[in-house]
Structures are given as C-alpha cells and as structure tokens.
Design a protein around this motif. Sequence first.
Motif, PDB file in Angstrom:
ATOM      1  N   MET A  43       0.849  -1.183   0.000  1.00 48.53           N
ATOM      2  CA  MET A  43       0.000   0.000   0.000  1.00 48.53           C
ATOM      3  C   MET A  43       0.886   1.235   0.000  1.00 48.53           C
ATOM      4  O   MET A  43       1.818   1.332   0.803  1.00 48.53           O
ATOM      5  N   VAL A  45       0.912   5.400   0.346  1.00 50.20           N
ATOM      6  CA  VAL A  45       0.135   6.520   0.868  1.00 50.20           C
ATOM      7  C   VAL A  45       0.864   7.827   0.554  1.00 50.20           C
ATOM      8  O   VAL A  45       2.072   7.927   0.752  1.00 50.20           O
ATOM      9  N   ARG A  48       3.802   9.735   2.544  1.00 52.33           N
ATOM     10  CA  ARG A  48       4.549   8.743   3.300  1.00 52.33           C
ATOM     11  C   ARG A  48       5.465   7.970   2.350  1.00 52.33           C
ATOM     12  O   ARG A  48       6.629   7.771   2.615  1.00 52.33           O
ATOM     13  N   HIS A  49       4.893   7.517   1.236  1.00 49.66           N
ATOM     14  CA  HIS A  49       5.660   6.736   0.259  1.00 49.66           C
ATOM     15  C   HIS A  49       5.986   7.531  -0.993  1.00 49.66           C
ATOM     16  O   HIS A  49       6.792   7.097  -1.801  1.00 49.66           O
ATOM     17  N   ASN A 124      -4.492   6.858  -2.041  1.00 50.94           N
ATOM     18  CA  ASN A 124      -3.962   5.607  -1.497  1.00 50.94           C
ATOM     19  C   ASN A 124      -4.009   4.570  -2.612  1.00 50.94           C
ATOM     20  O   ASN A 124      -5.025   4.421  -3.285  1.00 50.94           O
ATOM     21  N   HIS A 316       8.027   2.209   7.428  1.00 54.56           N
ATOM     22  CA  HIS A 316       6.946   3.042   6.926  1.00 54.56           C
ATOM     23  C   HIS A 316       5.884   3.319   7.967  1.00 54.56           C
ATOM     24  O   HIS A 316       4.938   4.039   7.703  1.00 54.56           O
TER      25      HIS A 316
ATOM     26  N   GLU B   3       6.121  -0.991  12.723  1.00 48.59           N
ATOM     27  CA  GLU B   3       5.276  -1.763  11.824  1.00 48.59           C
ATOM     28  C   GLU B   3       5.363  -3.261  12.110  1.00 48.59           C
ATOM     29  O   GLU B   3       4.366  -3.970  12.155  1.00 48.59           O
ATOM     30  N   MET B  43     -11.466  -2.004  -1.084  1.00 48.33           N
ATOM     31  CA  MET B  43     -10.843  -0.991  -0.235  1.00 48.33           C
ATOM     32  C   MET B  43     -11.935  -0.247   0.531  1.00 48.33           C
ATOM     33  O   MET B  43     -12.909   0.194  -0.055  1.00 48.33           O
ATOM     34  N   ALA B  84      -3.942  -5.003   3.751  1.00 47.26           N
ATOM     35  CA  ALA B  84      -3.094  -3.807   3.770  1.00 47.26           C
ATOM     36  C   ALA B  84      -3.858  -2.744   4.538  1.00 47.26           C
ATOM     37  O   ALA B  84      -5.040  -2.505   4.282  1.00 47.26           O
ATOM     38  N   ASP B 117       0.438  -5.559   4.610  1.00 45.33           N
ATOM     39  CA  ASP B 117       1.272  -4.371   4.702  1.00 45.33           C
ATOM     40  C   ASP B 117       0.613  -3.442   5.713  1.00 45.33           C
ATOM     41  O   ASP B 117      -0.610  -3.383   5.802  1.00 45.33           O
ATOM     42  N   THR B 119       0.959   0.606   7.267  1.00 45.46           N
ATOM     43  CA  THR B 119       1.629   1.885   7.084  1.00 45.46           C
ATOM     44  C   THR B 119       0.862   2.967   7.831  1.00 45.46           C
ATOM     45  O   THR B 119      -0.277   2.764   8.239  1.00 45.46           O
ATOM     46  N   ASN B 124      -7.477   3.393   6.152  1.00 46.64           N
ATOM     47  CA  ASN B 124      -7.820   2.757   4.876  1.00 46.64           C
ATOM     48  C   ASN B 124      -7.511   1.271   5.018  1.00 46.64           C
ATOM     49  O   ASN B 124      -6.435   0.895   5.483  1.00 46.64           O
TER      50      ASN B 124
END
Lengths: 318, 318
Positions: A43, A45, A48-49, A124, A316, B3, B43, B84, B117, B119, B124
Amino acid sequence: MGEFDLISRYFHRPARRSPLGVGDDCALLAPAPGQQLAVSSDMLVEGRHFLSTVDPARLGHKALAVNLSDLAACGARPLAFTLALSLPSANEAWLAGFSRGLLALADEHACELVGGDTTRGPLNICITVFGEVPAGRALLRSGARAGDDLWVSGTLGDARLALEGFRGTLALDGDVFAAARQRMETPTPRVALGQALRGIASSAIDISDGLLGDLRHVLQASGVGATLETARALPLLAAGPAACGEDWALTCVLAGGDDYELAFTAPSSARAEVEAAGAASATPVTRIGRIEAEPGLRLLDGQGRALQRGFAGFDHFT
Amino acid sequence: MGEFDLISRYFHRPARRSPLGVGDDCALLAPAPGQQLAVSSDMLVEGRHFLSTVDPARLGHKALAVNLSDLAACGARPLAFTLALSLPSANEAWLAGFSRGLLALADEHACELVGGDTTRGPLNICITVFGEVPAGRALLRSGARAGDDLWVSGTLGDARLALEGFRGTLALDGDVFAAARQRMETPTPRVALGQALRGIASSAIDISDGLLGDLRHVLQASGVGATLETARALPLLAAGPAACGEDWALTCVLAGGDDYELAFTAPSSARAEVEAAGAASATPVTRIGRIEAEPGLRLLDGQGRALQRGFAGFDHFT
C-alpha cells in the motif's frame, strides 16, 4: 465521472492469459500444474511513500514496481495484479498518467491487471500481485546458512540520497539529484534476477526498508548471523561517496530504504553461478559479506575493524 | 510501536493450509489440482464506507465480509486473504478489536490471513481475498438467459435504512434502528449459498451498490433484459415497509447499497434446486422477476403496471 466509467476508461483491458479479468465479482487465475502462486500486497500513501508533486506516470510505475520486487525476492514469475485506488477526485490528467506508467511496467513483465476497486478518499494505492513459482522452489528468507556469501543486486542508497535532497539536508549537484530522483521514483524490480537465482541462492529478500533492517529479517528467519564489509558496500551508491560525503553515503547504502534491490545469500561454491545469473539477467551483483553461525550483524570498516556506528532502519509506520 | 511489532502482535498466526504465510516477501498459495483461483480486492475508506464511530470489531468483520461476498458471487470457497492497512496511529485498543472481528470471521470461513502491509496514513483498509472454484464452474455475470428466473438472497435495504437513520433523514424506532445498524455493520457474506448454486444458477453478482445498479451489470454482461416485480421485492426489507413508509422502503430495497446479498438467475426448470440450495445453506432465497430477451430493466408495481419512478444507483466514487 462515476466509478465504473473511471475503471473502464483507464484500466479495463481484455484478459489475456487469465481465464477472467476485470469486470466480474472476482478475477480467475489458473496457475500451471506444479506451480505455486506467490502473492504480495503493498500500500502506498501520499506523503509517506511518495510526494504529492511526483509525476503520476512515475507513481504508476513505482506502485507496481514495489510489488514486483516482492515477487522477484521469491523468484516468482509475474502473472497478474489487482489495483485498489482511493482518489480525492477523478482527475483525468492524473489518471491518464498514472495508468500509462502502471500499465507500461505491467506490459514489460507480462503482468496482467485482473481486477480492483476505485473509491473516493485520500490518495492511497494498494496493489496485490500474483506470480508463479515451481512448487518448493521459492526463494525464502529462512534458507541462509553459515558459510554462505552475502550478495546484493544493483546500486543502493540512491532513493535515500534523493529524499535528503528533497528535504534540503544535502545539497546535491543537479545531475546527481536528477539521477537519484529517477531511482527513487522509478525503481527497477529485479524480476529476471530473482528467477535466475532459483536453485542457486539459499535465501533472498527485497531491500525496501534499508539493507541492515531487511538483512536482519533474513538472519532472524534463518537463525544465523552475518559480517558485512562496508568497504565493499560503500561503492554501491551510484553517485559515489563524493556526492554527499562518506558518512552520508554509508547511511544511504546501509539504512537508506526504498531501494528495491535484492539481498541474497548463496553457498560460496556457487560464486560463478551467481555471477552467471547476474549476467544472464543483465543485473550487477556484488558480494558484500558472509553468513556466520554466530547470531547478530557485524559491520567491518575498510581495515577489517568493527565499525562503531548505529543505523536506524527504515520503517513506513514509525 | 513499529510496523513489524504491530503485525506480529495482532495479525501473525502460523500458516495452516497455505505453504507459506505472513513473514516473507510473498505468501505462497497452492490451489488443488483442477481448481482455479478466484481473486477480489476491496478498499474501505473512513467516512465513505464506514463511520469513524463504528466499533472496530464490527469494522474488522465488515472489511473481510465485503470481500468474501465477492467470492460467494463467484461460487468460490474461501482460502486466504491479504490485509493492507493504513492507520493514523498505532492505537492498541482499536487494533485488538479490529483484528478480533476480522479473524473471527476469517476462522468461520477457514480463510487464512497470509500477508499484507501496514503503514501510517488516513484510515484505509484494503483486503484481497482468494478462493478456489473448480475450473470452468465459477458463477459469472454473463450467463443470464431469457426465460431465467431472477432471485435474491436474504433481506435487502437494511443497511440503507440504518444509514438514513444515522443521517437523520428517517426517524426509526430504537429496535428497528439497532437491527438495521447490525446488518449495515456486520453483513453476512453468502458464501455457502454461492457454492451451493454452482451448476444451478446461470449468473450471479453480489449486491453492494444496490439491487438495480448491480442487476444492470448482469443484464449488460449477459446481453439480456429483465422485469422485476417490486411487490415481491418490497417485503425483503427486514424491518418491513411500516418502519419508514413504502416509498423509502422501495428505495432501500431497490437502490440501497451495502447489502452483500446475492442476486442470481437460474432456469425456471431449476426452481426446486434453487430452493434446495437455499435450504442447504440456511439462506432465504426469493424469486423477484424474470430475465427477458428485450434489453433494459422494467419494474412492475403490485398491479402489474410499469412503475414510473427513478432510482439512483449507489456508487462509492461519485
């Protein structure tokens, strides 16, 4: 524009290898006999990423690349992916760019978009990727053995260098910054190398959270330790230590994050085979250390002495 | 908390049926010989798919339920899922509740969490679910034929009724609101019915965007039309039309959204088999119309006259 129009305009393509693609409640995948399905989700965001200013085509590339990198680390061949996308608005220019970058990388790896979801919300991107690997032959984190060599692919630390350039921590030359930024924004998943290493490497992981942090996962899963020669790793920063000084260079290489290179181990008897796998996949490979029975990770400086310096991993979440 | 701690504390469980679960770059899935893998991603975004006040255990349930509902609509048996999660903060009480609700429903369906994942970011939840279906036997949207009956499972419109209660559009009795809210927050994916309908139903879809909207997808994919008898559909609102008046009841049932029931078609010669599939899976099934060669969707009122009224579909994007 409604959800269904968005999907069909930018992401709907006829299924090719998969029995059923976008447009039903599920997609259908049929792995070949004797193959296992490798699955990974990542994922991304905003903030953040990736930065809000990133070119959407590069973002589309990166969103799939980070997932393909997980397949590469398992030695799997890409098959298909799903895309779930939360978007603040139906910005057509953004969608056109994003889908172009995404689908270009997908086509390069014959990796088919088979389904997904689109909704309104903070930006996202969640991709789940599927690959095939012969049963029992996936590269795992748990296979490293004392005596193995420790290898990495490609270059390391470029993405962190670019990040520090964006942050203003480092003042980089224009060319250096542009090259590092390209590595950060359009990483190269080592898909061909991963497959070439099946039966040769004893373990593998993709370096998304920094070499040291990810290497620790391998050591933990394998119940071993390692010694890493920083003098062999340092030259892996593409821009060279001169771009930012040796201290920063070492931070970028060892604890940079966002590299999407492979760290892997292989018996020392297999050095020629590893080199051949690198050559066959047109991917540089560099031996940077060795696996040992003694737990823990030891860093040696250029004189073979223990390096006294801490590095934080890249996470992350924290 | 980082994380990796978060993941291992709340979501890490040993792999059972899958060859490899949480904790490597990829999970590995091995569908049984002759089975295809059905895949779906959904999602959920705060404020759009759920209210910030929702109980986290119910949210965990719903996040998986909406995905299992897609498997049900294909007649697939649940196998595994990835999660995620983007979270504003590592709130342990929230994570404990969310994982409890999520994993309870997962256990009920023997659907294994194999990867994901985590984050930091706006809340979300993206789940990708995997199921098995015998090759060539998945229920598709494209199989409806003129002369088929049109059926739905369970009750319809409860979630929309609750939403209007929350919005204050409708003043609902306490008991009615509580029951409708429970249906909205913890929908029941019709997994057993979906599998029981393999070889009986000619097409199926799950009703997430409202009966009329989703039915249109079936009609389009199958190249047919339908007549729907609203007098047969109206009683499907669990609370009954008295709870909100007949006009609102019809809106909730026909265009409510968030129902996660199945709409499906079957030859009229298979009525007894459909009833038996419903009984075997302890799921009510109701015949509400018929498929016709003439394109379009026709609504009849209780006197068999064309209903003159528009309904907007439910779209998580617009």
